[in-house]
Design an enzyme around this catalytic site. Structure first.
Site, PDB file in Angstrom:
ATOM      1  N   GLU A  66       0.844  -1.195   0.000  1.00  0.00           N
ATOM      2  CA  GLU A  66       0.000   0.000   0.000  1.00  0.00           C
ATOM      3  C   GLU A  66       0.879   1.244   0.000  1.00  0.00           C
ATOM      4  O   GLU A  66       1.865   1.338   0.733  1.00  0.00           O
ATOM      5  CB  GLU A  66      -0.891  -0.002   1.249  1.00  0.00           C
ATOM      6  N   LYS A 153      -9.030   3.054  -2.966  1.00  0.00           N
ATOM      7  CA  LYS A 153      -9.519   2.609  -1.653  1.00  0.00           C
ATOM      8  C   LYS A 153     -10.857   3.288  -1.351  1.00  0.00           C
ATOM      9  O   LYS A 153     -10.959   4.522  -1.389  1.00  0.00           O
ATOM     10  CB  LYS A 153      -8.481   2.962  -0.588  1.00  0.00           C
ATOM     11  N   CYS A 187      -5.682  -2.736   2.553  1.00  0.00           N
ATOM     12  CA  CYS A 187      -5.646  -2.667   4.010  1.00  0.00           C
ATOM     13  C   CYS A 187      -7.004  -3.004   4.615  1.00  0.00           C
ATOM     14  O   CYS A 187      -7.589  -4.036   4.307  1.00  0.00           O
ATOM     15  CB  CYS A 187      -5.117  -1.306   4.456  1.00  0.00           C
TER      16      CYS A 187
END
Length: 354
Positions: A66, A153, A187
């Protein structure tokens, strides 16, 4: 047992490769390494060297952590308290914004060229700059050097929400490639059951999970996703020491800065590759920067789906179903430009599941 290949001489590869061996169809590598913070050109140079080393080991698919390009601003608060943002925090955001990349843009072109040069599929975590809003994004490239698309995201975690925008349903792709159907979640959005279900419905087979979470409990989430989705899970995290970030007072780890030395580990990694049966194929690795690799036998997917197919024979759509709003959510739309924008959309040779 996991074996660590003996590091080569000083002029050899930068990191050792963690190797599990075995006969398989696809060779995959997750990169565990730190960003060169506030220095995007140097980070791209580092990415290219790591990609080249992974290709030398025979990797066909390479997944980076990430926010590898642009950086994960661990320990920062950007001068924010409720009702106030400090001048120092605003300047920190300006520097962070300057380290981000435009998509498309020259850095994307360079990443595409890297993938083509080393003939690997590349999944890269970046900080995307769209005007003055930043997104935590994953970029996908094929082994011919083509940019396939991106995932933004959809739910930043906690203080990430003060610096990153929210992705929408239009960037949750799964790409059908010769080495399998590839997608990604970033994540803690991996802990969102409905997002995972949408990806399962698109037929994901190689589930990439770039992360910033190095806790032991992260491994439980990764194993669960592999079992739930009947897919391979490749989780890549950075390994960072305090020295990998700019020194104080330019950069502060708020609340812990006084306890840290340059050698203090601020992110321990834990990158891992897991099979559809829940077996750990490589990792988790906590001992430093490394290339963590395994062979993926795609036949394992069918064997796992025989037990449990969450959007197939083990679903009950007459009782439980999901609607995904996958149109772009734009704050402003100019009707006169709609037709022109549609004509400008890139045409990819790989099938994308919508």
């Amino acid at each position: 047992m996991m074996s660590l290949v003996t590091p080569p001489p000083p002029n050899g590869p930068l990191f050792p490769e963690v190797d599990m061996g075995g006969d398989t169809s696809v060779r995959a590598t997750v990169v565990q390494a730190s960003t060169v913070f506030y220095d995007t050109p140097a980070t791209l140079d580092k990415a290219e060297r790591l990609l080249g080393e992974a290709a030398e080991y025979g990797s066909q698919l390479v997944v980076f952590p990430e926010a590898f390009i642009g950086g994960y601003p661990r320990g920062s608060n950007f001068g924010v308290t409720i009702g106030n943002r400090s001048d120092k925090g605003k300047e920190q955001f300006r520097k962070y914004h300057a380290s981000a990349i435009n998509v498309p843009g020259p850095e994307v072109e360079r990443l595409a060229a890297m993938a083509g040069k080393y003939k690997v599929y590349l999944v890269m975590g970046v900080i995307e700059r769209d005007g003055y809003t930043l997104y935590c994004t994953v970029l996908f490239f094929d082994s011919q050097g083509r940019f396939l698309g991106k995932h933004r995201k959809i739910m930043p975690t906690a203080l990430e929400r003060i610096i990153w925008g929210f992705g929408d349903g239009s960037t949750i792709p799964v790409f059908e490639t010769p080495i399998g159907k590839i997608g990604a979640a970033i994540c803690w959005e991996n802990r969102m059951p409905l997002l995972r279900t949408a990806m399962y419905a698109k037929g994901i087979e190689i589930y990439c999970a770039p992360t910033a979470d190095s806790r032991d409990v992260w491994q439980a989430s990764m194993t669960h996703i592999a079992l739930e989705g009947g897919c391979f899970v490749l989780s890549a995290n950075q390994f960072c020491r305090r020295a990998d970030y700019p020194p104080s007072p330019e950069y502060m780890f708020y609340g812990t800065e006084d306890e840290l030395t340059p050698d203090s580990v601020v992110c321990a990694g834990g990158s891992v590759i897991i099979s559809p049966s829940g077996a750990i194929l490589a990792g988790p690795h906590y001992e430093g920067e490394a290339l963590i690799s395994a062979n993926l036998d795609l036949g394992e997917i069918a064997r796992a789906k025989f037990d449990f197919d969450v959007v197939g024979h083990y679903s009950r759509p007459e009782v439980l179903s999901l609607i995904v709003r996958d149109d772009p959510a734009k704050p402003v739309t100019f009707t006169s430009a709609s037709e022109e924008n549609e004509d400008d959309q890139p045409k990819f040779s790989h099938k994308v599941t919508h």
